[in-house]
Design an enzyme around this catalytic site. Structure first.
Site, PDB file in Angstrom:
ATOM      1  N   HIS A 138       0.846  -1.201   0.000  1.00  0.00           N
ATOM      2  CA  HIS A 138       0.000   0.000   0.000  1.00  0.00           C
ATOM      3  C   HIS A 138       0.877   1.245   0.000  1.00  0.00           C
ATOM      4  CE1 HIS A 138      -3.466   2.552   1.289  1.00  0.00           C
ATOM      5  NE2 HIS A 138      -2.509   3.208   1.940  1.00  0.00           N
ATOM      6  N   GLU A 139       1.894   1.261   0.858  1.00  0.00           N
ATOM      7  CA  GLU A 139       2.779   2.427   0.925  1.00  0.00           C
ATOM      8  C   GLU A 139       3.600   2.572  -0.351  1.00  0.00           C
ATOM      9  OE1 GLU A 139       2.187   4.476   3.132  1.00  0.00           O
ATOM     10  OE2 GLU A 139       0.996   3.174   4.419  1.00  0.00           O
ATOM     11  N   HIS A 142       1.531   4.269  -2.927  1.00  0.00           N
ATOM     12  CA  HIS A 142       1.542   5.726  -2.761  1.00  0.00           C
ATOM     13  C   HIS A 142       2.764   6.328  -3.451  1.00  0.00           C
ATOM     14  CE1 HIS A 142      -1.902   6.593  -0.331  1.00  0.00           C
ATOM     15  NE2 HIS A 142      -1.517   5.875   0.709  1.00  0.00           N
ATOM     16  N   GLU A 213      -6.230   6.927  -1.305  1.00  0.00           N
ATOM     17  CA  GLU A 213      -6.187   5.741  -0.458  1.00  0.00           C
ATOM     18  C   GLU A 213      -6.820   4.548  -1.171  1.00  0.00           C
ATOM     19  OE1 GLU A 213      -4.549   5.315   2.306  1.00  0.00           O
ATOM     20  OE2 GLU A 213      -3.896   7.403   2.199  1.00  0.00           O
TER      21      GLU A 213
END
Length: 277
Positions: A138-139, A142, A213
């Site tokens: 997930h990071e 980003h 997100e």
């Protein structure tokens, strides 16, 4: 880099269009320079914050960058981030751990190839390896999506128009019947309107933050599989947080319910979105 360049060009075009409109209405003199001034002020703070983001994030949470792994867990963490960065065709970010009982992680940095991924000790202890892998993915999403830079540029555009319109309205209000302008009234009205317009504009920034997100969740699901990301989000419902307020938008955690001023969608909505992929 191409997406950032196009974003900057787009916003320069927006400012140019506004100046043309001002010129058509005979307001290009003072108003044109006021718009340029507002742009300088609006973007300066956002860009400086971005450039300092990695350093400030480390200091805020006391993150310790792993230069040489001291145990198997740290070695696994470095290897996992490196493998995910390779899948994004990016330079491996700095990897750090910070001491906090809450389950959380964040990514920051001025560019895609100069980034930081940090995880809490609580997350490492409270999640399975599969779930931690999903959080890291997930990071990395980003970073790969350029979210930090894009959000900074959006904030800069929002700041520009907040300052410009606040000053424009303040100038009209402060103008007396005799043609003289009261500097005291101008200053007071301008400050009040900047706060008001800034609050209203924050709905735009928060909306974008929530969308990024969803995109990062989808990016993680593509990288490691939706079941792992869903499991990680479900685990986060047991308790996330622990970051300073100014860093809330950078964390993995979510909210109990959606709000117009939330940086993250609710965890339930994020899980539902992933199940629908």
């Amino acid at each position: 880099m191409k997406r950032i360049f196009l974003f900057i060009i787009t916003n320069i075009a927006v400012l140019a269009v506004v100046r043309v409109i001002l010129a058509l209405f005979g307001l290009d003199g003072h108003s044109g320079s006021a718009l340029a001034t507002a742009a300088v002020i609006g973007f300066s703070g956002s860009i400086v914050s971005l450039l300092m983001s990695k350093m400030l994030a480390k200091q805020s949470v006391g993150a310790e960058v792993i230069t040489q792994p001291h145990n198997e867990a740290e070695a696994w963490l470095l290897e996992t981030v490196a493998a995910q960065a390779k899948q994004w065709n990016l330079k491996t970010p700095e990897v750090a751990i910070y001491h906090s009982p809450e389950l959380n992680a964040f990514a920051t940095g001025a560019t895609k190839n100069s980034s930081l991924v940090a995880v809490s000790t609580g997350l490492l202890k409270g999640m399975t390896r599969d779930e931690v892998e999903a959080v890291l993915a997930h990071e990395m999403a980003h970073i790969g999506n350029g979210d930090m830079v894009t959000l900074t540029l959006i904030q800069g555009v929002v700041n520009t128009f907040v300052i410009y319109f606040a000053r424009l309205v303040a100038g009209v209000v402060a103008q007396g019947r005799d043609g003289e302008s009261s500097s005291g009234v101008y200053f007071l009205v301008s400050m009040v309107l900047q706060v008001l317009f800034g609050f209203l504009a924050s709905f735009i920034v928060m909306w974008f933050s929530r969308q990024r997100e969803y995109r990062a969740d989808a990016g993680a699901a593509k990288l490691v599989g939706a079941p792992k990301m869903i499991a990680a989000l479900q685990r986060l419902k047991n308790g996330s947080g622990g970051l300073p307020k100014q860093m809330d938008a950078m964390g993995i955690g979510g909210n109990e319910r959606d709000s117009l001023l939330s940086t993250h969608p609710s965890l339930d909505n994020r899980i539902a979105r992933l199940k629908g992929l």
